[in-house]
Structure formats: structure tokens, C-alpha cells
Design a protein around this motif. Structure first.
Motif, PDB file in Angstrom:
ATOM      1  N   LYS A   1      54.696 -29.419  88.755  1.00 59.06           N
ATOM      2  CA  LYS A   1      54.261 -30.179  87.580  1.00 59.06           C
ATOM      3  C   LYS A   1      55.278 -31.267  87.243  1.00 59.06           C
ATOM      4  CE  LYS A   1      51.532 -26.623  85.221  1.00 59.06           C
ATOM      5  NZ  LYS A   1      51.651 -25.414  86.045  1.00 59.06           N
TER       6      LYS A   1
ATOM      7  N   ASN B   1      64.655 -32.455  73.081  1.00 58.01           N
ATOM      8  CA  ASN B   1      64.516 -31.336  74.011  1.00 58.01           C
ATOM      9  C   ASN B   1      65.775 -31.170  74.868  1.00 58.01           C
ATOM     10  OD1 ASN B   1      63.767 -30.782  77.034  1.00 58.01           O
ATOM     11  ND2 ASN B   1      62.219 -29.690  75.833  1.00 58.01           N
TER      12      ASN B   1
ATOM     13  N   GLN C   1      60.760 -29.798  87.864  1.00 57.15           N
ATOM     14  CA  GLN C   1      59.756 -30.486  87.030  1.00 57.15           C
ATOM     15  C   GLN C   1      60.397 -31.622  86.240  1.00 57.15           C
ATOM     16  OE1 GLN C   1      57.983 -27.531  84.515  1.00 57.15           O
ATOM     17  NE2 GLN C   1      56.874 -26.566  86.189  1.00 57.15           N
TER      18      GLN C   1
ATOM     19  N   ASN D   1      59.615 -24.029  72.018  1.00 52.70           N
ATOM     20  CA  ASN D   1      58.840 -25.280  72.041  1.00 52.70           C
ATOM     21  C   ASN D   1      58.470 -25.722  70.621  1.00 52.70           C
ATOM     22  OD1 ASN D   1      58.986 -24.731  74.763  1.00 52.70           O
ATOM     23  ND2 ASN D   1      56.793 -24.400  75.069  1.00 52.70           N
TER      24      ASN D   1
ATOM     25  N   GLY E   1      55.498 -28.811  75.114  1.00 59.03           N
ATOM     26  CA  GLY E   1      54.869 -27.672  75.785  1.00 59.03           C
ATOM     27  C   GLY E   1      53.977 -26.872  74.861  1.00 59.03           C
TER      28      GLY E   1
ATOM     29  N   LYS F   1      66.936 -22.106  77.749  1.00 61.02           N
ATOM     30  CA  LYS F   1      66.428 -22.823  76.578  1.00 61.02           C
ATOM     31  C   LYS F   1      67.167 -22.280  75.354  1.00 61.02           C
ATOM     32  CE  LYS F   1      61.751 -23.448  76.392  1.00 61.02           C
ATOM     33  NZ  LYS F   1      60.295 -23.330  76.771  1.00 61.02           N
TER      34      LYS F   1
ATOM     35  N   ARG G   1      62.269 -24.275  89.127  1.00 61.09           N
ATOM     36  CA  ARG G   1      60.988 -24.762  88.592  1.00 61.09           C
ATOM     37  C   ARG G   1      61.241 -25.801  87.494  1.00 61.09           C
ATOM     38  NH1 ARG G   1      58.426 -23.600  84.020  1.00 61.09           N
ATOM     39  NH2 ARG G   1      59.901 -21.985  83.457  1.00 61.09           N
TER      40      ARG G   1
ATOM     41  N   GLU H   1      66.301 -44.022  84.588  1.00 64.70           N
ATOM     42  CA  GLU H   1      65.404 -42.868  84.818  1.00 64.70           C
ATOM     43  C   GLU H   1      65.477 -42.445  86.285  1.00 64.70           C
ATOM     44  OE1 GLU H   1      64.638 -41.939  82.061  1.00 64.70           O
ATOM     45  OE2 GLU H   1      63.834 -43.520  80.781  1.00 64.70           O
TER      46      GLU H   1
ATOM     47  N   MET I   1      52.852 -33.202  72.505  1.00 63.07           N
ATOM     48  CA  MET I   1      52.512 -32.281  73.610  1.00 63.07           C
ATOM     49  C   MET I   1      53.661 -32.126  74.596  1.00 63.07           C
ATOM     50  SD  MET I   1      48.665 -33.555  74.501  1.00 63.07           S
ATOM     51  CE  MET I   1      47.428 -33.785  73.220  1.00 63.07           C
TER      52      MET I   1
ATOM     53  N   GLU J   1      61.261 -37.570  85.485  1.00 63.69           N
ATOM     54  CA  GLU J   1      62.071 -38.795  85.419  1.00 63.69           C
ATOM     55  C   GLU J   1      61.546 -39.817  86.428  1.00 63.69           C
ATOM     56  OE1 GLU J   1      64.460 -39.320  83.262  1.00 63.69           O
ATOM     57  OE2 GLU J   1      65.080 -37.349  82.558  1.00 63.69           O
TER      58      GLU J   1
ATOM     59  N   SER K   1      53.364 -19.946  75.188  1.00 66.22           N
ATOM     60  CA  SER K   1      54.382 -20.254  76.207  1.00 66.22           C
ATOM     61  C   SER K   1      54.701 -19.009  77.038  1.00 66.22           C
ATOM     62  CB  SER K   1      55.646 -20.779  75.510  1.00 66.22           C
ATOM     63  OG  SER K   1      56.704 -20.843  76.417  1.00 66.22           O
ATOM     64  N   GLN K   2      54.577 -19.153  78.368  1.00 66.50           N
ATOM     65  CA  GLN K   2      54.801 -17.976  79.232  1.00 66.50           C
ATOM     66  C   GLN K   2      56.281 -17.712  79.452  1.00 66.50           C
ATOM     67  OE1 GLN K   2      53.133 -19.241  83.020  1.00 66.50           O
ATOM     68  NE2 GLN K   2      51.737 -20.528  81.862  1.00 66.50           N
ATOM     69  N   HIS K   3      57.085 -18.789  79.489  1.00 63.72           N
ATOM     70  CA  HIS K   3      58.457 -18.647  79.980  1.00 63.72           C
ATOM     71  C   HIS K   3      59.511 -18.612  78.877  1.00 63.72           C
ATOM     72  CE1 HIS K   3      56.839 -19.446  83.957  1.00 63.72           C
ATOM     73  NE2 HIS K   3      56.332 -20.576  83.538  1.00 63.72           N
TER      74      HIS K   3
ATOM     75  N   SER L   1      53.378 -34.135  81.110  1.00 60.58           N
ATOM     76  CA  SER L   1      52.035 -34.635  80.779  1.00 60.58           C
ATOM     77  C   SER L   1      52.062 -36.068  80.250  1.00 60.58           C
ATOM     78  CB  SER L   1      51.411 -33.714  79.718  1.00 60.58           C
ATOM     79  OG  SER L   1      52.318 -33.525  78.633  1.00 60.58           O
TER      80      SER L   1
HETATM   81  N1  BYC Z   1      53.773 -31.316  80.726  1.00 62.62           N
HETATM   82  O1  BYC Z   1      55.985 -21.465  79.288  1.00 62.62           O
HETATM   83  P1  BYC Z   1      56.150 -22.916  79.044  1.00 62.62           P
HETATM   84  C1  BYC Z   1      61.491 -37.035  80.722  1.00 62.62           C
HETATM   85  C2  BYC Z   1      54.011 -26.299  81.717  1.00 62.62           C
HETATM   86  S1  BYC Z   1      61.057 -35.997  79.462  1.00 62.62           S
HETATM   87  C3  BYC Z   1      53.484 -30.673  81.875  1.00 62.62           C
HETATM   88  O2  BYC Z   1      56.425 -23.330  77.652  1.00 62.62           O
HETATM   89  P2  BYC Z   1      58.805 -23.765  79.884  1.00 62.62           P
HETATM   90  C4  BYC Z   1      61.620 -38.459  80.430  1.00 62.62           C
HETATM   91  C5  BYC Z   1      55.255 -25.517  82.104  1.00 62.62           C
HETATM   92  O3  BYC Z   1      55.978 -26.189  83.109  1.00 62.62           O
HETATM   93  C6  BYC Z   1      59.988 -34.783  80.133  1.00 62.62           C
HETATM   94  N2  BYC Z   1      53.616 -29.323  82.015  1.00 62.62           N
HETATM   95  O4  BYC Z   1      57.262 -23.481  80.074  1.00 62.62           O
HETATM   96  C7  BYC Z   1      61.616 -38.939  79.170  1.00 62.62           C
HETATM   97  C8  BYC Z   1      54.644 -24.215  82.541  1.00 62.62           C
HETATM   98  O5  BYC Z   1      54.044 -24.363  83.826  1.00 62.62           O
HETATM   99  P3  BYC Z   1      54.567 -23.532  85.141  1.00 62.62           P
HETATM  100  C9  BYC Z   1      60.634 -33.803  81.055  1.00 62.62           C
HETATM  101  C10 BYC Z   1      54.081 -28.649  80.939  1.00 62.62           C
HETATM  102  O6  BYC Z   1      59.357 -24.207  81.183  1.00 62.62           O
HETATM  103  C11 BYC Z   1      61.711 -40.294  78.937  1.00 62.62           C
HETATM  104  C12 BYC Z   1      53.496 -24.029  81.577  1.00 62.62           C
HETATM  105  O7  BYC Z   1      53.170 -25.321  81.115  1.00 62.62           O
HETATM  106  N3  BYC Z   1      61.571 -32.941  80.358  1.00 62.62           N
HETATM  107  O8  BYC Z   1      61.647 -36.610  81.801  1.00 62.62           O
HETATM  108  O9  BYC Z   1      59.498 -22.630  79.182  1.00 62.62           O
HETATM  109  C13 BYC Z   1      61.726 -41.171  79.963  1.00 62.62           C
HETATM  110  C14 BYC Z   1      53.840 -23.124  80.416  1.00 62.62           C
HETATM  111  O10 BYC Z   1      54.840 -23.701  79.573  1.00 62.62           O
HETATM  112  C15 BYC Z   1      54.410 -29.269  79.741  1.00 62.62           C
HETATM  113  C16 BYC Z   1      61.865 -31.731  80.841  1.00 62.62           C
HETATM  114  O11 BYC Z   1      61.338 -31.318  81.853  1.00 62.62           O
HETATM  115  C17 BYC Z   1      54.234 -30.668  79.636  1.00 62.62           C
HETATM  116  N4  BYC Z   1      54.504 -31.343  78.521  1.00 62.62           N
HETATM  117  O12 BYC Z   1      58.837 -24.985  78.825  1.00 62.62           O
HETATM  118  C18 BYC Z   1      61.722 -40.704  81.262  1.00 62.62           C
HETATM  119  C19 BYC Z   1      62.895 -30.967  80.071  1.00 62.62           C
HETATM  120  N5  BYC Z   1      54.827 -28.329  78.873  1.00 62.62           N
HETATM  121  O13 BYC Z   1      55.927 -24.080  85.449  1.00 62.62           O
HETATM  122  C20 BYC Z   1      61.672 -39.360  81.506  1.00 62.62           C
HETATM  123  C21 BYC Z   1      63.163 -29.614  80.644  1.00 62.62           C
HETATM  124  C22 BYC Z   1      54.763 -27.160  79.505  1.00 62.62           C
HETATM  125  O14 BYC Z   1      54.609 -22.100  84.755  1.00 62.62           O
HETATM  126  N6  BYC Z   1      62.006 -28.730  80.559  1.00 62.62           N
HETATM  127  N7  BYC Z   1      54.300 -27.334  80.741  1.00 62.62           N
HETATM  128  O15 BYC Z   1      53.599 -23.865  86.226  1.00 62.62           O
HETATM  129  C23 BYC Z   1      61.706 -27.999  79.466  1.00 62.62           C
HETATM  130  O16 BYC Z   1      62.343 -28.059  78.426  1.00 62.62           O
HETATM  131  C24 BYC Z   1      60.582 -27.013  79.602  1.00 62.62           C
HETATM  132  O17 BYC Z   1      60.310 -26.836  80.977  1.00 62.62           O
HETATM  133  C25 BYC Z   1      59.271 -27.365  78.848  1.00 62.62           C
HETATM  134  C26 BYC Z   1      58.266 -26.238  79.130  1.00 62.62           C
HETATM  135  C27 BYC Z   1      59.534 -27.475  77.353  1.00 62.62           C
HETATM  136  C28 BYC Z   1      58.706 -28.685  79.354  1.00 62.62           C
END
Ligand code: BYC
Length: 330
Positions: free
Chosen positions: A119, A148, A53, A234, A212, A230, A49, A88, A209, A58, A218-220, A122
């Protein structure tokens, strides 16, 4: 959503207490988990997941900036922007590959992006009406991404952690080119400086935002922290971002659009940090649920690119098929 069709996944293990405790011991000992290692189904699905995402973010993230490649104001700016957007795309490919090691196919992930089940960040559902937005995205969006993603280099899942090392190096270059672009505007004409301020006004809150929902929502986070996917919550990362970015804005002579922003020397175990205003969570969830300003355009653009590329996938599959038949016949 990802429980079906795990093409490379090992047979399901029996997830009894002994298995789960042994797995947690490996995590606590900072061992990396590798694709063929037994792992709880929930650990696998959390990573699919999250990495999926991230990969989608990217790829979709190329669109708002790609919009400005033909209108960059100089050759130097055009070259830098082209390189950034290509980076990207490369990050998306690494990340899809990392997710594939967990047994999900790229086609499946793409279908889930296009049908709205998966997803992506945002932040990419906001428009880029001015050239200053290209600088602000590099400065703030890549800046938030670095905050992050640097801890993700220590993620417990080996392929994700390793992919993040190069991604972070490139994001760091992106952040610098963005900051340098904004700096040029801020030391230019009063119109240019006003354009930089207007852009900061529009991107500041959406950038916060990106981290997250708050820790209480935050659920996860709790489980992902226990599994060392992680390393920070957040809210912890959001705070670090605010503390690092406010002095940068001051150096540029720009104002952060938050009347509640104030230094609090008691924060962060008395090391000090900024208190800041409340995020508009209603707007955040609206954007995440597909009702932001640009959600429809972004998905339509990705769908068109996928459909236009169908002949390439067919040709590649036909070529692979021919190679296989030649090898079988030999
Ligand atoms: N937008 O329990 P949570 C990049 C969703 S940078 C949309 O806190 P988690 C780039 C979340 O997925 C951006 N959805 O979840 C930069 C979950 O939904 P599901 C990408 C969001 O996973 C520059 C629900 O809300 N970076 O790519 O523990 C140029 C509950 O949230 C958002 C990453 O993906 C949001 N902002 O934490 C080009 C980094 N926030 O899945 C490109 C890796 C939350 O239950 N990801 N949600 O349906 C992470 O670090 C984490 O997945 C998050 C969320 C901090 C984003």
C-alpha cells in the motif's frame, strides 16, 4: 507478504515467553532496537510493512505535485516546488534504506508496489487540477504528515526513528511553504480566494483519512503501541490535526467543509477540542483498495519510471561486477 527473502535478517530466534518478555522489557525501558538485535518476527514484519508503505508514499507523493513544476506561476514558486518534490524523493530513499536494514530488498518492495500488494497513502490518489492544490497539499498533507511523523522520531526501531528526524524538519518547511502559498491566494483576488476554498473543500476529508481507520477498526495499532512503534493512535493524531488546523483556516478566512465541526470544551480532558463529522469510510477503503480517482495513473507512472530506469540498474550492476573482478584479480 514479507516473510520470504529476508536478505539481512538474523537467524530466526526461538520466540518463547522468556524471549518475548525480555524484548518487551527493552521496549519499556525505551532502548532502541537496532538491525542486528534479536527481535520477534512480527515486530520485524510490522516495521517492514510500515516503513515500506511510508517509502512508497513519499515516492508516489512526488507525482501529484510534480505535475505542476512546469506550470508554477513564478520562478520563486518553481524553485520551492522543485526543492519540495526532490525532498520527497530523498525521504523515499532514506526510508527504503531503513527498511533494507530489516532484511528486505528495495527491488522486492518496488515489485510489491507495482503489483499492487504493497500500500501507499490514500491521499496521493486524488487529482491536482488547480495551482491552489499545491498550497493545500503543503498546508494540509504535509501538516498531517508532520503530526503523524514527529512521534515516529521516538519509534523503538533506531534506523526508522533517526531517519524521521530529517524528514520531519523538511516536512515542516513544506508545510510552511504551502500555508504561505494559500495565504497569498487568500489575500489576492476574489477568484484566487475562491480557488483556495475549492481546494480546501476537496482536500480536507482525504487529509483526515491519512491517519488511517478509526481506533475501533485499526488492526495494527494496539500491538504497534505496545512495541512503541506508534506513540499515538490514529484517532488521537487525527484529533490533534483538526485542533491545530481549524484556527489556521480561520486565520486565512477559509471555511472547513464540515457542518458538524464545533468546539467542545469538555474534549481532551477538558482542555477542549473540536467535534467533527463522520469520515466517509466507504470512500477511504475504496481508495486504499485501488479504486480511487488516480490509483491506476499513479501506478502506471511508477511502472514507466521503473522500466525506463532498467538500463541504469543494469549499468550499475555491470560496473559493480567489473570492480569486483578487478579486485579479485589484484
Ligand atoms: N492510506 O491498522 P492500521 C507522506 C492501511 S505521508 C493507505 O491503522 P497502521 C507524505 C494500513 O496500512 C503518508 N492505507 O495500520 C506526505 C493497513 O493495511 P495493511 C505516509 C492505509 O500501520 C507529504 C490497514 O489500512 N505516512 O508520505 O497501524 C508529502 C489498517 O490500518 C491508510 C506514513 O506512512 C492510508 N491513509 O497505521 C509526501 C507514516 N491508513 O498494511 C509524502 C507511517 C491505513 O494491514 N505510517 N492504511 O495491509 C503510519 O503511521 C501508519 O502505518 C498508518 C496506518 C497511520 C498510516
Amino acid at each position: 507478504m514479507y516473510s520470504q527473502g529476508l536478505i539481512g535478517a538474523k537467524e530466526d530466534v526461538v520466540e518463547d515467553d522468556a524471549f518475548l518478555e525480555a524484548f518487551q522489557r527493552r521496549i519499556d525501558a525505551e532502548e532502541k532496537i537496532e538491525p542486528n538485535d534479536p527481535m520477534p518476527k512480527a515486530y520485524r514484519n510490522t516495521l517492514i510493512r510500515m516503513i515500506g508503505q511510508h517509502a512508497h508514499s513519499e515516492i508516489v507523493g512526488m507525482l501529484p505535485e510534480g505535475n505542476w513544476i512546469t506550470r508554477a506561476p513564478s520562478l520563486r514558486r518553481k524553485v520551492a516546488l522543485l526543492a519540495k518534490v526532490q525532498d520527497e524523493g530523498g525521504h523515499g530513499l532514506y526510508l527504503y534504506s531503513a527498511a533494507e536494514t530489516l532484511g528486505v530488498s528495495r527491488e522486492q518492495m518496488t515489485e510489491e508496489l507495482l503489483d499492487g500488494t504493497a500500500k501507499y497513502s490514500s491521499i496521493f490518489n486524488y487529482p491536482t487540477p488547480t495551482w491552489a492544490d499545491i498550497g493545500t497539499i503543503g498546508w494540509l498533507v504535509d501538516g498531517a504528515a508532520i503530526m503523524n511523523q514527529v512521534p515516529l522520531c521516538r519509534c523503538s526501531y533506531g534506523p526508522y526513528a533517526r531517519a524521521m528526524i530529517r524528514v520531519c524538519k523538511e516536512e515542516s518547511f513544506h508545510q510552511r511553504q504551502g500555508y504561505e502559498l494559500v495565504q497569498s491566494l487568500c489575500t489576492g483576488t476574489s477568484e484566487q480566494k475562491a480557488m483556495a476554498q475549492d481546494s480546501l473543500n476537496r482536500w480536507w476529508w482525504p487529509s483526515l483519512m491519512m491517519f488511517g481507520p478509526s481506533d475501533t477498526e485499526s488492526q495494527h495499532s494496539d500491538q504497534s503501541m505496545k512495541w512503541k512503534i506508534k506513540r499515538f493512535t490514529n484517532d488521537e493524531l487525527r484529533q490533534k490535526f483538526v485542533d491545530a488546523t481549524v484556527p489556521q483556516a480561520e486565520h486565512l478566512g477559509l471555511s472547513i467543509p464540515d457542518e458538524n465541526l464545533v468546539w467542545n470544551s469538555e474534549k481532551n480532558n477538558t482542555q477542549g477540542g473540536y467535534d467533527f463529522g463522520e469520515i466517509n469510510w466507504k470512500e477511504f477503503w475504496q481508495v486504499v483498495k485501488g479504486h480511487g480517482m488516480m490509483n491506476r495513473d499513479r501506478i502506471a507512472a511508477r511502472k514507466k519510471a521503473w522500466d525506463d530506469g532498467a538500463w541504469v540498474r543494469e549499468a550499475a550492476a555491470a560496473f559493480a561486477d567489473k570492480q569486483r573482478k578487478t579486485a579479485d584479480a589484484a
